[in-house]
Design a protein around this motif. Sequence first.
Motif, PDB file in Angstrom:
ATOM      1  N   GLU A  79      -5.839  10.648  -1.951  1.00 37.93           N
ATOM      2  CA  GLU A  79      -6.460  11.883  -2.416  1.00 37.93           C
ATOM      3  C   GLU A  79      -6.565  12.816  -1.210  1.00 37.93           C
ATOM      4  N   LEU A  80      -5.892  13.946  -1.269  1.00 38.75           N
ATOM      5  CA  LEU A  80      -5.904  14.895  -0.161  1.00 38.75           C
ATOM      6  C   LEU A  80      -7.287  15.517  -0.021  1.00 38.75           C
ATOM      7  N   LYS A  81      -7.847  15.455   1.200  1.00 43.73           N
ATOM      8  CA  LYS A  81      -9.140  16.075   1.483  1.00 43.73           C
ATOM      9  C   LYS A  81      -8.962  17.459   2.075  1.00 43.73           C
ATOM     10  N   SER A  92       0.798  -1.218   0.000  1.00 46.50           N
ATOM     11  CA  SER A  92       0.000   0.000   0.000  1.00 46.50           C
ATOM     12  C   SER A  92       0.832   1.270   0.000  1.00 46.50           C
ATOM     13  N   GLY A  93       2.088   1.228   0.376  1.00 41.46           N
ATOM     14  CA  GLY A  93       2.945   2.400   0.260  1.00 41.46           C
ATOM     15  C   GLY A  93       2.601   3.529   1.191  1.00 41.46           C
ATOM     16  N   LEU A  94       2.081   3.242   2.364  1.00 41.28           N
ATOM     17  CA  LEU A  94       1.768   4.297   3.305  1.00 41.28           C
ATOM     18  C   LEU A  94       3.049   4.802   3.950  1.00 41.28           C
ATOM     19  N   ILE A  98       6.640  14.330   5.325  1.00 37.80           N
ATOM     20  CA  ILE A  98       5.314  14.379   4.695  1.00 37.80           C
ATOM     21  C   ILE A  98       5.445  14.542   3.184  1.00 37.80           C
ATOM     22  N   LYS A  99       6.455  15.256   2.752  1.00 35.89           N
ATOM     23  CA  LYS A  99       6.664  15.439   1.310  1.00 35.89           C
ATOM     24  C   LYS A  99       6.991  14.103   0.646  1.00 35.89           C
ATOM     25  N   THR A 100       7.863  13.317   1.259  1.00 34.81           N
ATOM     26  CA  THR A 100       8.200  11.996   0.722  1.00 34.81           C
ATOM     27  C   THR A 100       6.958  11.117   0.666  1.00 34.81           C
ATOM     28  N   PHE A 101       6.172  11.155   1.732  1.00 34.69           N
ATOM     29  CA  PHE A 101       4.937  10.374   1.780  1.00 34.69           C
ATOM     30  C   PHE A 101       4.004  10.744   0.633  1.00 34.69           C
ATOM     31  N   GLN A 102       3.784  12.044   0.435  1.00 40.33           N
ATOM     32  CA  GLN A 102       2.881  12.481  -0.628  1.00 40.33           C
ATOM     33  C   GLN A 102       3.428  12.134  -2.006  1.00 40.33           C
ATOM     34  N   LYS A 137       5.457   9.633  -2.917  1.00 37.67           N
ATOM     35  CA  LYS A 137       5.433   8.208  -3.238  1.00 37.67           C
ATOM     36  C   LYS A 137       4.020   7.616  -3.284  1.00 37.67           C
ATOM     37  N   ASN A 138       3.021   8.362  -2.812  1.00 37.39           N
ATOM     38  CA  ASN A 138       1.649   7.841  -2.775  1.00 37.39           C
ATOM     39  C   ASN A 138       0.666   8.627  -3.633  1.00 37.39           C
TER      40      ASN A 138
END
Length: 173
Positions: free
Chosen positions: A40-42, A19-21, A28-32, A34-35
């Motif tokens: 989808e950002l709410k 799932s790549g969480l 947070i930048k790396t997380f966003q 790679k995913n």
Amino acid sequence: MRRLYSIYFILIALAFPQSGLAALGESIKTFQDKNRKRIELKEILIRDEKKYYSFNILVDENELVMAPGFKVGMTVTVTAGKISGQSLAISCGSNPMEGNRLAVDQCYKFACESLGREASANAVEISLVQQAVFLAYSNMPQVLKFPDTTGKIVFKTEKKGDEIILLVAALKK
């Protein structure tokens, strides 16, 4: 019968891609980055020195056919640009059996990745997550710890109208 369940859970683990969480402590930048295709950002809420990022986790359309209404939301807490906490909110939808299967898969991957460990097809671990999900739905909150990590995963439920939402949190200690 027990062996059949073990084989079933191994097949579940192998059938779903990683799932790549995020891992606690990750940027947070790396997380966003790679995913991008999976989330989808709410919204982003800022309180004091923390930012709370809310995401929808996108679920494969083929899975949603079998579990209509299944939804996963994720909140990532960020302090100084690093992930300091994260949690899932899962609605199993109108087919509880399939929704529960998907919930166990999401929870296991979430637990492994948030604690920085490899998600494998370990039938014992998957079975423990399944049991924690079942007990949480039975109104008995659960805490799972893996021997190779210092963090823990907390499972509980919350009633929202007629719906029961599974809440899963990754904590550093």
